[in-house]
Design a protein around this motif. Structure first.
Motif, mmCIF file in Angstrom:
data_model
loop_
_atom_site.group_PDB
_atom_site.id
_atom_site.type_symbol
_atom_site.label_atom_id
_atom_site.label_comp_id
_atom_site.label_asym_id
_atom_site.label_seq_id
_atom_site.Cartn_x
_atom_site.Cartn_y
_atom_site.Cartn_z
ATOM 1 N N GLU A 259 27.930 66.564 62.736
ATOM 2 C CA GLU A 259 27.868 65.823 61.472
ATOM 3 C C GLU A 259 29.253 65.362 61.037
ATOM 4 O O GLU A 259 29.411 64.252 60.506
ATOM 5 N N GLY B 143 25.574 60.980 59.462
ATOM 6 C CA GLY B 143 25.934 62.250 58.861
ATOM 7 C C GLY B 143 25.167 62.508 57.587
ATOM 8 O O GLY B 143 24.489 61.626 57.046
ATOM 9 N N PRO B 144 25.241 63.718 57.042
ATOM 10 C CA PRO B 144 24.512 64.070 55.827
ATOM 11 C C PRO B 144 25.051 63.323 54.609
ATOM 12 O O PRO B 144 26.202 62.862 54.594
ATOM 13 N N ALA C 176 29.587 70.609 56.682
ATOM 14 C CA ALA C 176 28.894 69.923 57.769
ATOM 15 C C ALA C 176 29.156 70.638 59.090
ATOM 16 O O ALA C 176 30.198 71.279 59.270
#
Length: 548
Positions: free
Chosen positions: A365, A375-376, A361
């Protein structure tokens, strides 16, 4: 050796105008997003600092990451700075200003860096609250940013004297340059994987039967390290001191996304065993006969200058690796330790699949994931990790953008400016020069970087995860090696790399350790099968693949 399936090919576009060249020597695979944010600014800022001090007509090397791969372009000095650069260049050789930089490195920079790294390592991130851990990550990140810049601010001190030496010797003789560069052997012990802390630990184990019993117990290597460190008295102190120096340094990369040495305990224990057996770094340095043999090949009117230039190269050779080893290589390992601690918490909550995936990340992130604000997804981070593991620099275009242009002519430059630029140009070309790939399937050709002939089993190392397969006497075959790889070099009998030139890391450590090395083959990892029997000729730059 298992290889993950590669994701679908990705398009490559130049990150800006001009001609961009891939840097597979320092970044042999795509870097993590976390690292891609940090490196470009640090490299550019550090390089320009040195360029102004040494009077280069180059301003900096601008780096950009395209699909994770590192590409760079040379940026010329601003026209308004040219008079000041000319003036600075007048003092470079007259004052040997690299000596001032080495003195500053030894007195101030290196001790301060060690102190900062050790202070950060003294903090147990697992004992911190979530808020404290985020603050700790910020501290480690700022340290890494400063260390990347610091590394590159010492570039010219490390490489200009050797570039000047090579430019002069190349004008005086047609002998292979690797033979002359080998005369620096013995002046950079850490490039050969030798540390005082290692010597102390080896001596403690030799004189302590209980320690030998631990080392040969057959336990898992991680457990062996833990047992050695937990021993009371000098043994535990020596083990802790050695791991304190090398354990939290990145092992074969400048990317925080790749493991630190402590994560590959098999390599560290093999290295300790080698030292205990007294087999590490037996080469004591260059003999006077070696120097005299090559000195006699220099025209008599230039021998005094040859002696002077060689003395400067020997003096400065250790800075080549030290400037990375004590800067971003160590800071990157400290940073990785912090992010793994944070990733461990996220993985325990099921928010990411593996703790190391947090490093895939970018910084924003990471903050979102650690604060629970977004965030992812775990799947996206896992896919990023898969992509990085599956690809190598050889898979990406060597050039992006406009076709490379020839360097501008240096005719008419003042002599001192010409000398600075010639030294720098020679050094840069020798960091990554490579011949055309050979078509003979039985012979791999590259640059003979460290003389000698050695036959052994090829061990193709695709990443840090493969290092545990190295056995004593193996021939290391890799895309490239980095400053931090010095820890494992005493295990091997020869080096072969895809990338690099006479001043690449693999070439320097091969000469320092006294093992045959062939660099710049472009495709050795593709042509040489893991486990194949090979003969490496570090004098001619050829690797013969024995018929099975």
């Amino acid at each position: 050796m298992d290889s993950p399936t590669k994701p679908a090919p990705t398009s490559f576009k130049a990150p800006g105008p001009g001609s961009w060249s891939i840097d597979g020597a320092h970044f042999p695979r795509p870097v993590s997003r976390f690292q891609a944010e940090i490196h470009p600014h640090g490299i550019s800022e550090g390089f320009v600092e040195g360029a102004r001090r040494y009077g280069l007509l180059i301003d900096t090397l601008e780096y950009r990451f395209v699909n994770g791969f590192a590409y760079s372009i040379v940026v010329p000095a601003p026209e308004e700075e040219i008079p000041a650069r000319f003036q600075a260049a007048e003092e470079v050789f007259a004052k040997k200003i690299w000596r001032e930089d080495l003195s500053r490195w030894d007195r101030e920079t290196k001790p301060a860096s060690i102190k900062t790294h050790q202070e950060l390592l003294a903090i147990n991130p697992d004992a911190l609250s979530d808020e404290e851990l985020m603050s700790y990550v910020d501290r480690c990140r700022e340290n890494l940013r400063r260390m990347v810049r610091q590394h590159h601010s010492f570039n010219l001190a490390a490489i200009l004297p050797v570039g000047d030496f090579m430019a002069h010797v190349g004008a005086w003789t047609n002998l292979p340059m690797g033979e002359f560069l080998a005369l620096t052997r013995g002046n950079a012990p850490e490039s050969a994987g030798t540390f005082p802390e290692m010597d102390r630990l080896a001596e403690e184990i030799r004189t302590n039967p209980a320690a030998r019993e631990i080392l040969e117990s057959g336990d898992a290597n991680a457990d062996i390290l833990d047992r050695l460190c937990s021993e009371l008295g000098p043994l535990g102190e020596a083990a802790g001191a050695y791991l304190g120096v090398v354990g939290n340094r990145l092992l074969n990369t400048l990317d925080t996304g790749e493991p630190a040495a402590i994560e590959v305990p098999d390599v560290l224990v093999s290295r300790i065993r080698l030292a205990v057996d007294g087999e590490a770094h037996q080469d004591s340095g260059v003999t006077e006969d070696e120097v005299s043999r090559l000195r006699d090949r220099i025209p008599s009117e230039h021998r005094a200058q040859f002696d002077e230039l060689l003395g400067e190269v020997r003096l400065m050779s250790r800075l080549r690796d030290e400037r990375g080893f004590y800067s971003d290589v160590w800071a990157g390992g400290v940073m990785r330790r912090a992010l793994l601690a944070a990733g461990k918490r996220l993985a325990s909550e099921g928010r990411i699949d593996e703790k190391a995936h947090l490093i895939e990340a970018d910084y924003e992130e990471i903050k979102a994931l650690m604060t629970g604000t977004g965030g992812p997804s775990a799947a996206e981070l896992a896919e990023r990790a898969k992509y990085r593991k599956a690809n190598r620099a050889e898979d990406a275009p060597a050039e992006l953008g406009d076709p490379p242009s020839p360097p501008p002519p240096m005719d008419g430059l003042p002599p001192h400016v010409f000398r600075v630029m010639a030294a720098m140009g020679t050094a840069i070309q020798s960091l990554g020069a490579a011949p055309e790939a050979d078509r003979d399937p039985a012979i791999v050709k590259g640059i003979g970087a460290s003389r000698g002939i050695y036959s052994g089993t090829a061990r193709v190392i695709g990443g840090t995860e493969d290092l545990s397969r190295l056995e004593r006497g193996d021939v290391l075959v890799a895309s490239a090696t980095s400053d931090s790889f010095n820890i494992v070099l005493p295990l091997i009998g020869a080096i072969v790399t895809n990338a690099g030139g006479l001043l690449s890391h693999a070439a320097i450590v091969g000469r320092e350790y006294g093992i045959p090395s062939v660099v710049g083959t472009r495709n050795a990892t593709a042509l040489i099968a893991d486990g194949a029997s090979v003969t490496v000729n570090g004098t001619t730059g050829e690797v013969w693949i024995d018929a099975q």
